[in-house]
Scaffold this motif. Structure first.
Motif, short mmCIF file in Angstrom:
data_model
loop_
_atom_site.label_atom_id
_atom_site.label_comp_id
_atom_site.label_asym_id
_atom_site.label_seq_id
_atom_site.Cartn_x
_atom_site.Cartn_y
_atom_site.Cartn_z
N ILE A 1 0.84 -1.20 0.00
CA ILE A 1 0.00 0.00 0.00
C ILE A 1 0.88 1.25 0.00
O ILE A 1 0.60 2.23 -0.71
CB ILE A 1 -0.95 -0.02 1.21
CG1 ILE A 1 -1.94 -1.19 1.07
CG2 ILE A 1 -1.70 1.30 1.33
CD1 ILE A 1 -2.77 -1.46 2.31
N ALA A 2 1.98 1.20 0.77
CA ALA A 2 2.87 2.36 0.85
C ALA A 2 3.71 2.55 -0.41
O ALA A 2 4.25 3.64 -0.63
CB ALA A 2 3.80 2.21 2.06
N SER A 3 3.81 1.53 -1.25
CA SER A 3 4.70 1.59 -2.42
C SER A 3 4.18 2.47 -3.55
O SER A 3 4.93 2.85 -4.44
CB SER A 3 4.91 0.17 -2.97
OG SER A 3 3.75 -0.29 -3.67
N GLY A 4 2.87 2.76 -3.52
CA GLY A 4 2.29 3.55 -4.60
C GLY A 4 1.76 2.72 -5.76
O GLY A 4 1.35 3.28 -6.78
N TRP A 5 1.76 1.39 -5.61
CA TRP A 5 1.25 0.54 -6.69
C TRP A 5 -0.24 0.79 -6.91
O TRP A 5 -0.71 0.82 -8.06
CB TRP A 5 1.49 -0.93 -6.38
CG TRP A 5 1.10 -1.85 -7.51
CD1 TRP A 5 1.77 -2.04 -8.68
CD2 TRP A 5 -0.07 -2.68 -7.57
NE1 TRP A 5 1.10 -2.96 -9.47
CE2 TRP A 5 -0.03 -3.37 -8.81
CE3 TRP A 5 -1.13 -2.93 -6.70
CZ2 TRP A 5 -1.02 -4.27 -9.21
CZ3 TRP A 5 -2.12 -3.83 -7.08
CH2 TRP A 5 -2.06 -4.49 -8.33
N TYR A 6 -0.97 0.99 -5.83
CA TYR A 6 -2.38 1.33 -5.96
C TYR A 6 -2.53 2.81 -6.29
O TYR A 6 -1.80 3.65 -5.75
CB TYR A 6 -3.12 1.04 -4.65
CG TYR A 6 -3.35 -0.43 -4.37
CD1 TYR A 6 -4.29 -1.16 -5.09
CD2 TYR A 6 -2.65 -1.07 -3.36
CE1 TYR A 6 -4.50 -2.51 -4.83
CE2 TYR A 6 -2.86 -2.42 -3.09
CZ TYR A 6 -3.78 -3.13 -3.83
OH TYR A 6 -4.00 -4.46 -3.58
N PRO A 7 -3.47 3.15 -7.15
CA PRO A 7 -3.71 4.57 -7.44
C PRO A 7 -4.31 5.26 -6.22
O PRO A 7 -4.90 4.60 -5.35
CB PRO A 7 -4.69 4.53 -8.62
CG PRO A 7 -5.40 3.22 -8.48
CD PRO A 7 -4.38 2.27 -7.92
N PRO A 8 -4.17 6.57 -6.12
CA PRO A 8 -4.67 7.30 -4.94
C PRO A 8 -6.14 7.05 -4.64
O PRO A 8 -6.54 7.02 -3.47
CB PRO A 8 -4.42 8.77 -5.30
CG PRO A 8 -3.30 8.73 -6.28
CD PRO A 8 -3.49 7.48 -7.07
N GLU A 9 -6.92 6.84 -5.68
CA GLU A 9 -8.35 6.65 -5.46
C GLU A 9 -8.68 5.29 -4.85
O GLU A 9 -9.77 5.10 -4.31
CB GLU A 9 -9.15 6.85 -6.75
CG GLU A 9 -8.77 5.91 -7.88
CD GLU A 9 -7.67 6.44 -8.78
OE1 GLU A 9 -7.57 5.95 -9.92
OE2 GLU A 9 -6.93 7.35 -8.34
N ALA A 10 -7.74 4.35 -4.90
CA ALA A 10 -7.96 3.04 -4.27
C ALA A 10 -7.55 3.16 -2.80
O ALA A 10 -6.52 2.62 -2.38
CB ALA A 10 -7.17 1.96 -4.99
#
Length: 299
Positions: free
Chosen positions: A17-26
């Motif tokens: 989650i902290a890595s930025g793999w998910y887009p901000p909206e997720a």
């Protein structure tokens, strides 16, 4: 050539989650699972090793993923003869364990009344019903510990587990090298094939007591499974991120792609799961493998 599903052994890890793999909206668990399921068709649930799942949780997983999505589920630690915290059991089963004798913080299967183990199995399987009914339950992973060597009693236990969960499927991963020594490989794979139980092919660090060689074999006509653990030089660390914090190179992915393609020729479906779950390593490597398989004309 059977179909190949690629995914990872986590979608909720805090470093992911902290890595930025998910887009901000997720930004919620629901949105993250929906996003993940748009990238991959397979995921492995690890939380079920640590505690019995809740049916409501499995129902939410089924609701948040598209048709055809697959969840492999790691078996509860008690079932694979790992030490299990008593507090991980439901309250009534904790009380039953405590009534058996001296209070313990952790118990093994051998310490538990068979009736308690039966209840735990029943609740585990009942909680997974929303996945089974929706056609999204893949295999239940039986990952056995380093103190589970080859032998008749252990083989009988594996067969009993497979029978207990039928018609659901199990797959079996070993962490004791006796199962896959050169002199025992044929016996082990033949045993699993005779019961149509999928062998979990592994890629993992070598030279440790728990090391299993990267033997690629299909022992069931309907399912083959590969788990990619990486090659950390700290495999014996108690820090999970040191153990699994390994990112495969593109060269390593390219070496594995044809092996997986060949494996898929022997089973209807092949599952490949990256368990190098630190930051976005597993997700990036899984996407690289999908691209490589696509270039080979598979997947």
């Amino acid at each position: 050539m059977g179909s190949i599903l690629v995914g990872t052994a986590s979608w909720t890890d805090k470093t992911l989650i902290a890595s930025g793999w998910y887009p901000p909206e997720a930004d919620t668990p629901e949105k993250r699972l929906r996003f993940y399921a748009r990238q991959f068709g397979l995921v492995e649930v690890d939380a079920t090793y640590y505690a019995l799942p809740a049916e409501q949780t499995a129902a939410s997983w089924a609701e948040r993923t598209p048709a055809g999505f697959t969840f492999n589920v790691k078996a509860f630690s008690l079932f694979t003869q790992h030490p299990t915290p008593v507090k991980a059991l439901p309250v009534d089963l904790r009380e039953a364990v405590a009534s058996d004798g001296a209070a313990k913080e952790r118990v093994y299967l051998k310490d538990v009344d068979p009736a308690v183990a039966d209840q735990a199995w029943d609740r585990f399987l009942a909680a997974l019903e929303p996945l089974r009914v929706s056609g999204k339950l893949g295999a239940i992973l039986l990952q056995f510990p380093p103190w589970f060597p080859i032998g008749r009693a252990r083989k009988d236990y594996i067969v009993a587990c497979a029978a207990r969960v039928a018609p659901r499927r199990v797959c079996v991963e070993f962490r004791n090298k006796t199962w896959m020594t050169p002199e025992n490989q044929e016996e082990t794979l033949g045993f699993l094939a005779s019961h149509q139980i999928p062998y979990v092919c592994v890629d993992m660090p070598q030279g440790y007591s728990s090391s299993i060689p990267p033997v690629v074999a299909a022992t069931s006509e309907d399912l083959a499974v590969v788990r990619m653990h990486g090659h950390s030089d700290k495999w014996d660390s108690k820090d999970i991120y040191e153990r699994f914090g390994y990112r495969y190179s593109e060269g390593e992915i390219s070496e594995w792609a044809p092996k997986i393609r060949d494996l898929a020729a022997g089973a209807s479906v092949t599952h490949v799961l990256f368990n190098n779950c630190y930051r976005n390593y597993a997700q990036v490597n899984a996407q690289q493998l999908e691209e490589r398989l696509g270039a080979l004309g598979t997947g």
